[in-house]
Enzyme design. Structure first.
Site, PDB file in Angstrom:
ATOM      1  N   LYS A   1      20.873 107.827 -40.652  1.00 43.98           N
ATOM      2  CA  LYS A   1      20.811 106.486 -41.236  1.00 43.98           C
ATOM      3  C   LYS A   1      21.784 106.325 -42.407  1.00 43.98           C
ATOM      4  O   LYS A   1      22.486 105.305 -42.507  1.00 43.98           O
ATOM      5  CB  LYS A   1      19.376 106.198 -41.690  1.00 43.98           C
ATOM      6  CG  LYS A   1      19.182 104.919 -42.480  1.00 43.98           C
ATOM      7  CD  LYS A   1      19.566 103.671 -41.706  1.00 43.98           C
ATOM      8  CE  LYS A   1      19.202 102.426 -42.501  1.00 43.98           C
ATOM      9  NZ  LYS A   1      19.755 101.198 -41.901  1.00 43.98           N
TER      10      LYS A   1
ATOM     11  N   THR B   1      14.933 103.731 -45.827  1.00 41.47           N
ATOM     12  CA  THR B   1      16.245 104.366 -45.921  1.00 41.47           C
ATOM     13  C   THR B   1      16.275 105.168 -47.211  1.00 41.47           C
ATOM     14  O   THR B   1      16.427 104.614 -48.302  1.00 41.47           O
ATOM     15  CB  THR B   1      17.368 103.315 -45.922  1.00 41.47           C
ATOM     16  OG1 THR B   1      17.299 102.553 -44.712  1.00 41.47           O
ATOM     17  CG2 THR B   1      18.731 103.990 -45.995  1.00 41.47           C
TER      18      THR B   1
END
Length: 306
Positions: free
Chosen positions: A179, A101
């Site tokens: 995300k 991420t």
């Protein structure tokens, strides 16, 4: 024979994802494992089977004999350092698939660096907690050239995940943009639950009765986090979702919002409480669910339930 896979980064998410690759990925060769702390790689190899895994001594070692290299590290700096090491060798024709991420700009930067060396790149960040990684119930977001995405798909739905969000033939940065925006839902969910649980405590409704409402109206992640708050699980020694990483995600989202001229006031509240978590538990010792403790302290209650 299936492609040779290697995995770089064995945090809370990576360990579970590797478990499912080994158990359900139909690999014909041992999965190559690398982690900066070698002990963690050795321990996972022992758990999954020495005949099914192989521990690499370095990133270069993990890359050399692999066809597809998965990466899953904590933040942008770690990912950029990982890519620097990957680029030291001949990677022409190899496929690097990043599950980290990170900021979309970082994804674009590393994608360009990798493809300029004749290799291929797919972004594959995932949604789900460590327990979902362990059980193969993640949602994988895939972006990059369709031909490359197709090579990664066999390891996603039914192996590491329960489903995919398919951004084939879109820029890899689209996946990490999804995300980061998606993680604001998680941050705001924990903030809402923390405020509601604290109010239930202060007004006499009580956590068990509030939890009944959460179970009936918001099954899934809300229930899981509500259970964690009631169990004082945010005080665990090894965080499930480290507050430092959650704060990193919040800052990435805030920077994207600022650039786009969007106000995300709910996010700012959660970000402030994450900073309070770090003050209470140390820079790397707190959990995202510790937002509950921060809200409790603001309301005149102890950080911990116990």
């Amino acid at each position: 024979m299936s492609p040779q896979l290697s995995w770089i980064g064995l945090g809370n998410m990576g360990r579970g994802m590797c478990k499912n690759l080994v158990e359900k990925g139909h690999l014909s060769q041992p999965l190559i494992l690398f982690n900066r702390t070698n002990t963690r790689a050795e321990q996972l190899s022992d758990k999954l089977g020495k005949d099914k895994t192989k521990v690499a001594k370095s990133i270069e070692d993990a890359v050399t004999s692999a066809d597809i290299i998965f990466t899953c590290v904590g933040d942008d700096k770690a990912m950029e350092e990982t890519v620097e090491s990957i680029l030291k060798g001949d990677i022409k024709g190899k496929l690097i698939c990043d599950c980290s991420t990170i900021h979309p700009d970082t994804t674009s930067k590393i994608s360009n660096a990798i493809t300029s060396k004749g290799a291929h790149f797919v972004a594959c960040p995932v949604f789900g907690a460590p327990a979902m990684a362990e059980s193969g119930q993640l949602v994988c977001v895939l972006a990059g050239p369709a031909s490359d995405v197709e090579k990664v798909k066999p390891y996603c739905k039914g192996v590491m995940g329960r489903d995919i969000i398919d951004f084939s033939d879109q820029e890899p940065s689209k996946a990490t943009l999804m995300k980061i925006i998606g993680n604001t839902f998680v941050l705001n969910m924990v903030e809402q639950l923390s405020e509601a649980h604290t109010l239930a405590d202060r007004t006499g409704l009580g956590a068990p009765d509030l939890h009944q409402f959460v179970e009936k109206m918001f099954p899934g992640p809300y229930v899981a986090y509500s259970n964690r708050l009631m169990a004082n699980d945010y005080m665990r020694e090894e965080p499930l979702f480290n507050a430092a990483l959650a704060l990193k995600d919040a800052r990435h989202a805030a920077s994207l919002a600022d650039k786009a001229g969007v106000k995300m006031k709910a996010l700012e509240v959660a970000k402030s409480h994450l900073q309070d978590v770090q003050k209470e538990r140390g820079e790397f010792g707190g959990d995202l669910a510790g937002i509950y403790g921060a809200v409790r302290m603001e309301s005149g209650l102890p950080y911990s339930l116990k």
